[in-house]
Design a protein around this motif. Structure first.
Motif, PDB file in Angstrom:
ATOM      1  N   ALA A   1      46.305  35.242 -12.785  1.00 41.41           N
ATOM      2  CA  ALA A   1      47.528  34.448 -12.964  1.00 41.41           C
ATOM      3  C   ALA A   1      48.772  35.310 -13.134  1.00 41.41           C
ATOM      4  O   ALA A   1      49.813  35.035 -12.533  1.00 41.41           O
ATOM      5  CB  ALA A   1      47.374  33.501 -14.151  1.00 41.41           C
ATOM      6  N   ASN A   2      48.702  36.359 -13.934  1.00 42.13           N
ATOM      7  CA  ASN A   2      49.877  37.212 -14.159  1.00 42.13           C
ATOM      8  C   ASN A   2      50.270  37.952 -12.893  1.00 42.13           C
ATOM      9  O   ASN A   2      51.454  38.014 -12.544  1.00 42.13           O
ATOM     10  CB  ASN A   2      49.619  38.208 -15.294  1.00 42.13           C
ATOM     11  CG  ASN A   2      49.543  37.530 -16.646  1.00 42.13           C
ATOM     12  OD1 ASN A   2      50.042  36.421 -16.823  1.00 42.13           O
ATOM     13  ND2 ASN A   2      48.896  38.184 -17.596  1.00 42.13           N
ATOM     14  N   ASP A   3      49.275  38.525 -12.202  1.00 44.90           N
ATOM     15  CA  ASP A   3      49.556  39.237 -10.945  1.00 44.90           C
ATOM     16  C   ASP A   3      50.146  38.287  -9.910  1.00 44.90           C
ATOM     17  O   ASP A   3      51.071  38.650  -9.182  1.00 44.90           O
ATOM     18  CB  ASP A   3      48.275  39.872 -10.381  1.00 44.90           C
ATOM     19  CG  ASP A   3      47.736  40.988 -11.252  1.00 44.90           C
ATOM     20  OD1 ASP A   3      48.503  41.535 -12.070  1.00 44.90           O
ATOM     21  OD2 ASP A   3      46.538  41.304 -11.111  1.00 44.90           O
ATOM     22  N   LEU A   4      49.597  37.075  -9.837  1.00 44.35           N
ATOM     23  CA  LEU A   4      50.086  36.086  -8.876  1.00 44.35           C
ATOM     24  C   LEU A   4      51.526  35.692  -9.185  1.00 44.35           C
ATOM     25  O   LEU A   4      52.361  35.609  -8.276  1.00 44.35           O
ATOM     26  CB  LEU A   4      49.194  34.844  -8.871  1.00 44.35           C
ATOM     27  CG  LEU A   4      49.638  33.707  -7.956  1.00 44.35           C
ATOM     28  CD1 LEU A   4      49.663  34.145  -6.496  1.00 44.35           C
ATOM     29  CD2 LEU A   4      48.717  32.498  -8.135  1.00 44.35           C
ATOM     30  N   ALA A   5      51.846  35.492 -10.450  1.00 47.45           N
ATOM     31  CA  ALA A   5      53.210  35.117 -10.838  1.00 47.45           C
ATOM     32  C   ALA A   5      54.205  36.213 -10.447  1.00 47.45           C
ATOM     33  O   ALA A   5      55.294  35.919  -9.922  1.00 47.45           O
ATOM     34  CB  ALA A   5      53.279  34.835 -12.336  1.00 47.45           C
ATOM     35  N   VAL A   6      53.838  37.463 -10.674  1.00 51.65           N
ATOM     36  CA  VAL A   6      54.717  38.584 -10.312  1.00 51.65           C
ATOM     37  C   VAL A   6      54.873  38.661  -8.794  1.00 51.65           C
ATOM     38  O   VAL A   6      55.985  38.844  -8.282  1.00 51.65           O
ATOM     39  CB  VAL A   6      54.182  39.918 -10.894  1.00 51.65           C
ATOM     40  CG1 VAL A   6      54.924  41.110 -10.320  1.00 51.65           C
ATOM     41  CG2 VAL A   6      54.269  39.904 -12.411  1.00 51.65           C
ATOM     42  N   TRP A   7      53.773  38.533  -8.040  1.00 54.18           N
ATOM     43  CA  TRP A   7      53.813  38.595  -6.575  1.00 54.18           C
ATOM     44  C   TRP A   7      54.695  37.485  -6.014  1.00 54.18           C
ATOM     45  O   TRP A   7      55.548  37.723  -5.163  1.00 54.18           O
ATOM     46  CB  TRP A   7      52.389  38.522  -6.022  1.00 54.18           C
ATOM     47  CG  TRP A   7      52.281  38.465  -4.533  1.00 54.18           C
ATOM     48  CD1 TRP A   7      51.738  37.451  -3.795  1.00 54.18           C
ATOM     49  CD2 TRP A   7      52.724  39.435  -3.578  1.00 54.18           C
ATOM     50  NE1 TRP A   7      51.814  37.743  -2.449  1.00 54.18           N
ATOM     51  CE2 TRP A   7      52.416  38.958  -2.297  1.00 54.18           C
ATOM     52  CE3 TRP A   7      53.348  40.667  -3.684  1.00 54.18           C
ATOM     53  CZ2 TRP A   7      52.706  39.650  -1.126  1.00 54.18           C
ATOM     54  CZ3 TRP A   7      53.641  41.365  -2.526  1.00 54.18           C
ATOM     55  CH2 TRP A   7      53.327  40.864  -1.268  1.00 54.18           C
TER      56      TRP A   7
END
Length: 163
Positions: free
Chosen positions: A45-51
């Motif tokens: 979730a965190n990586d996806l939000a940043v991407w």
């Protein structure tokens, strides 16, 4: 953050027909869910939000005009080649449809109001030195109007010289 926005002399950037830009970073798929205590949670979730935020910011920096009607999206995902891999194409995870889903959702509110406006999607993965994604957005309604204007100019030209 370095943002590579290409500017040609074709007039596309002026007319708003198409915009293309590079989004640096490791592409993150959207759609891998894990169920914990009955709740669906995205695995990264965190990586996806940043991407997704990086995609949206690069689109804004490239001055993407929000389309009112149909759009075409072309995206090339640049993936890092693992050191032990010798094959030419990255037919490995993440799945291309989940990578594309993250791009389409990230562009919602920036390039269009809703990703239902995407009428054509072309996506590919390739190995590259720099991870990221090249994204091209084509406003189909503006393209159609431009082609109609060009056709009218050509017709006028031939009509003037055929009489």
């Amino acid at each position: 953050m370095d943002n590579l926005v290409t500017h040609g002399n074709s007039g596309n950037e002026i007319s708003g027909i198409s915009t293309h830009f590079f989004v640096p970073g490791r592409p993150v798929p959207q759609g891998s869910l894990k169920f914990i205590n009955g709740h669906a949670i995205h695995v990264r979730a965190n990586d996806l939000a940043v991407w997704r935020a990086t995609i949206a910011n690069c689109a804004r920096h490239a001055q993407v005009n929000k389309a009112l009607e149909g759009v075409e999206i072309n995206v090339i995902f640049h993936m890092a080649r693992p050191k032990t891999v010798k094959r030419k194409e990255p037919f490995k995870r993440p799945d291309i449809d989940k990578l594309a889903r993250a791009v389409l959702d990230a562009l919602t509110g920036v390039a269009y109001d809703d990703d239902e406006q995407v009428v054509k999607l072309t996506a590919s993965k390739e190995y590259a030195e720099t991870e990221g994604a090249w994204i091209k957005i084509i406003d189909r309604e503006k393209l159609s109007r431009s082609l109609n204007r060009a056709e009218a100019v050509i017709d006028d030209y031939f009509n003037a010289y055929s009489d």
